[in-house]
Enzyme design. Structure first.
Site, mmCIF file in Angstrom:
data_model
loop_
_atom_site.group_PDB
_atom_site.id
_atom_site.type_symbol
_atom_site.label_atom_id
_atom_site.label_comp_id
_atom_site.label_asym_id
_atom_site.label_seq_id
_atom_site.Cartn_x
_atom_site.Cartn_y
_atom_site.Cartn_z
ATOM 1 N N SER A 1 2.840 12.629 5.343
ATOM 2 C CA SER A 1 3.118 13.626 6.361
ATOM 3 C C SER A 1 2.465 13.278 7.696
ATOM 4 O O SER A 1 2.772 12.253 8.294
ATOM 5 C CB SER A 1 2.653 14.985 5.826
ATOM 6 O OG SER A 1 3.006 16.030 6.653
ATOM 7 N N ASP B 1 3.783 1.311 15.768
ATOM 8 C CA ASP B 1 4.923 0.996 16.628
ATOM 9 C C ASP B 1 4.491 0.532 18.015
ATOM 10 O O ASP B 1 5.137 -0.321 18.632
ATOM 11 C CB ASP B 1 5.828 2.225 16.776
ATOM 12 C CG ASP B 1 6.704 2.458 15.550
ATOM 13 O OD1 ASP B 1 6.515 1.740 14.545
ATOM 14 O OD2 ASP B 1 7.561 3.357 15.597
ATOM 15 N N LYS C 1 6.713 10.965 3.317
ATOM 16 C CA LYS C 1 7.185 12.328 3.572
ATOM 17 C C LYS C 1 7.541 12.435 5.045
ATOM 18 O O LYS C 1 6.680 12.622 5.901
ATOM 19 C CB LYS C 1 6.125 13.365 3.219
ATOM 20 C CG LYS C 1 6.652 14.782 3.444
ATOM 21 C CD LYS C 1 5.592 15.824 3.239
ATOM 22 C CE LYS C 1 6.201 17.201 3.484
ATOM 23 N NZ LYS C 1 6.640 17.386 4.875
#
Length: 549
Positions: A309, A320, A334
């Protein structure tokens, strides 16, 4: 609008974070008006007119309530109808939260509850204090790690479970709970007034011997970003030249806190996460609005299969944008967000309203295993797709990262399964694993005065004493199985001895020596002068380090 909550999957019993909860569905009273309750006789025929959804539902409910072989009242029928309707969505994160379950969720999100502030375990059938929570009523009253709670009120606590102890010691703020602790040969009566207890999201802050700072973030509750900011500032003042942020075992929490934590390490204008709702609704992007706080600090993030999560939101954004190197195991996966909608029953509906994507557009969601209550389970050994078939993406600096279920680390470290000797010992002990832990605790107490330093070795004589204690309890496994697992038994006994003799901080430092993931991260960071240097210190795209005995 309710807070968006990337709700936390259930964590299986592990370490002192383990929580066992019996979860069930209760009546959804707000639907009570749907039930017509019309008496049907054997000769009556149902209308042949086309049935709308509500009318069909009413007729089915009425027929079940009046004709089913086992007697059911309307409340029970609505209970089962709600449970079935939510189950048919095929989404384990969309659930009805009964009033007590909603209260526990609110405590988790706020990070506060009313009680006395104790972390306990069950040892030799008695609740034993692992650690009083820092700043809580128990610490102020002088309770110490190792104290045995032998009586609460007028009742003996022998044979009580952790949940039973927790239910009794929690209660309204300002009320008192009386109990008796055993400390050595002393029996000490205490009365402690319940107060607000804050469960810190940042459980540990340390400066490792090589100058690398370490922060352990175990949940994303309402104060996580503030606590982390203070923790990193503290470890930088202590002289840290790089930082490890440990998200292993962190099941997530509030989306807004995941965003706030990522903002601490990213530049203004960088995207953090994107939420995409049902078709026809606009997506929502969260973008960094403030400069990063420690722009020159090399950073590593640790993940495991129980990181989920909001943990994945943070790790995905930092990966990223090439702000952190990620190490460990592929995370849980998740990639959805929930809102919690209060209902007139006193409970609430937790409903999935969007899926989230990393700044590069990576979707990391994958269907979890569920337990007997229909709740998603963490650390279930889900199969991870090989990198050759995962979708590939390019980071800001051109590195390859992967989608396709969870956050894939830049450096994979750790075993996917327990070592075979440990599995064999666990099977041989079966339901008597508690007795095994008790035997370790007993030997650690016996060695308390003999331990001279936190790194003292475990001897064969000590291991033999553990086995004799198991024999005394009539739960000893075959000696060959025990002997095969002694490297791991020795390690566990060493941790326990260090904790008993020198405290939790000394135990943590001993554990770091056996933590392959932390050691690998520390090695990479130690050789890095700038945040981008960490990526030049990767020998291979992935490196697997087996668990050392």
């Amino acid at each position: 609008m309710p807070d968006i909550l990337p709700d936390t999957p259930r964590t299986p019993p592990r370490r002192i974070r383990a929580v066992a909860a019996a979860i069930f569905f209760v009546a959804l009273l707000s639907l009570g008006g749907w039930w017509a309750g019309r008496e049907l006789t054997a000769g009556e025929q149902p209308s042949r007119a086309p049935l709308g959804g509500a009318r069909l539902f009413d007729q089915v409910v009425a027929t079940i309530a009046q004709r089913y072989v086992d007697s059911l009242d309307a409340t029970q029928v609505y209970d089962k109808a709600v449970a079935g309707m939510l189950r048919e969505l095929g989404d384990p994160y969309t659930t009805y939260l009964a009033e007590d379950r909603l209260r526990r969720l609110n405590e988790q999100i706020s990070g506060t509850y009313a009680g006395i502030g104790l972390q306990i375990d069950i040892r030799e059938s008695w609740p034993v204090v692992l650690e009083p929570i820092n700043g809580g009523p128990s610490e102020r009253a002088g309770i110490l790690a190792g104290d045995r709670i032998i009586q609460i009120g007028k009742e003996s606590t022998r044979g009580w479970t952790r949940d039973e102890v927790s239910r009794v010691v929690r209660g309204p703020q300002g009320t008192a709970v009386s109990f008796v602790i055993e400390r050595g040969d002393q029996h000490i009566p205490l009365s402690i007034v319940r107060d607000k207890v804050h469960l810190r999201a940042v459980q540990r802050v340390a400066l490792l011997p090589n100058g690398v700072g370490y922060v352990d973030v175990n949940v994303f509750s309402a104060q996580t970003a503030d606590e982390l900011r203070a923790a990193v500032d503290s470890v930088v003042r202590m002289g840290a030249r790089a930082l490890v942020m440990d998200l292993r075992g962190n099941p997530g929490g509030l989306l807004e806190q995941g965003v706030a934590v990522a903002e601490l390490f990213l530049d203004r204008g960088q995207n953090i996460v994107q939420l995409r709702g049902r078709p026809g609704t606009p997506s929502q992007s969260y973008t960094d609005s403030v400069p990063q706080r420690w722009p020159t600090l090399p950073l590593a993030v640790l993940l495991d299969r129980s990181s989920a999560s909001a943990s994945e939101i943070v790790a995905g954004a930092l990966q990223d944008h090439d702000r952190a190197i990620v190490l460990g195991m592929t995370s849980f996966g998740k990639g959805s967000a929930q809102n919690v909608y209060p209902l007139s029953s006193g409970g609430a509906l937790r409903l999935t309203i969007a899926r989230w994507y990393t700044p590069l557009g990576r979707g990391i969601n994958r269907a979890p295993a569920v337990d007997a209550d229909g709740e998603p389970e963490l650390d279930t050994g889900l199969v991870t797709l090989p990198d050759t078939v995962k979708p590939r993406y390019r980071t800001d600096a051109g590195r390859t990262v992967f989608g396709g279920g969870g956050i894939t680390p830049d450096i994979v470290v750790g075993d996917t399964v327990l070592p075979i000797p440990v599995q064999a010992l666990a099977r041989a002990m079966g339901k008597n694993l508690g007795a095994y832990r008790d035997a370790l605790a007993r030997e650690a107490q016996a060695q308390r005065r003999n331990v001279k330093s936190p790194g003292d070795p475990v001897t064969m004589e000590m291991l033999n004493a553990v086995y004799r204690e198991l024999e005394r309890r009539n739960v000893a496994p075959p000696r060959a199985i025990f002997d095969a697992a002694t490297p791991w038994v020795s390690r566990s006994l060493g941790y326990e001895m260090t904790r008993v003799a020198f405290g939790n901080e000394a135990e943590f430092l001993r554990r770091t020596q056996d933590d392959a993931t932390l050691q690998r991260a520390s090695s990479v960071l130690q050789a890095s002068r700038t945040p981008r240097d960490v990526f030049g210190n990767i020998e291979k795209p992935t490196v697997t380090v087996p668990l050392r005995p």
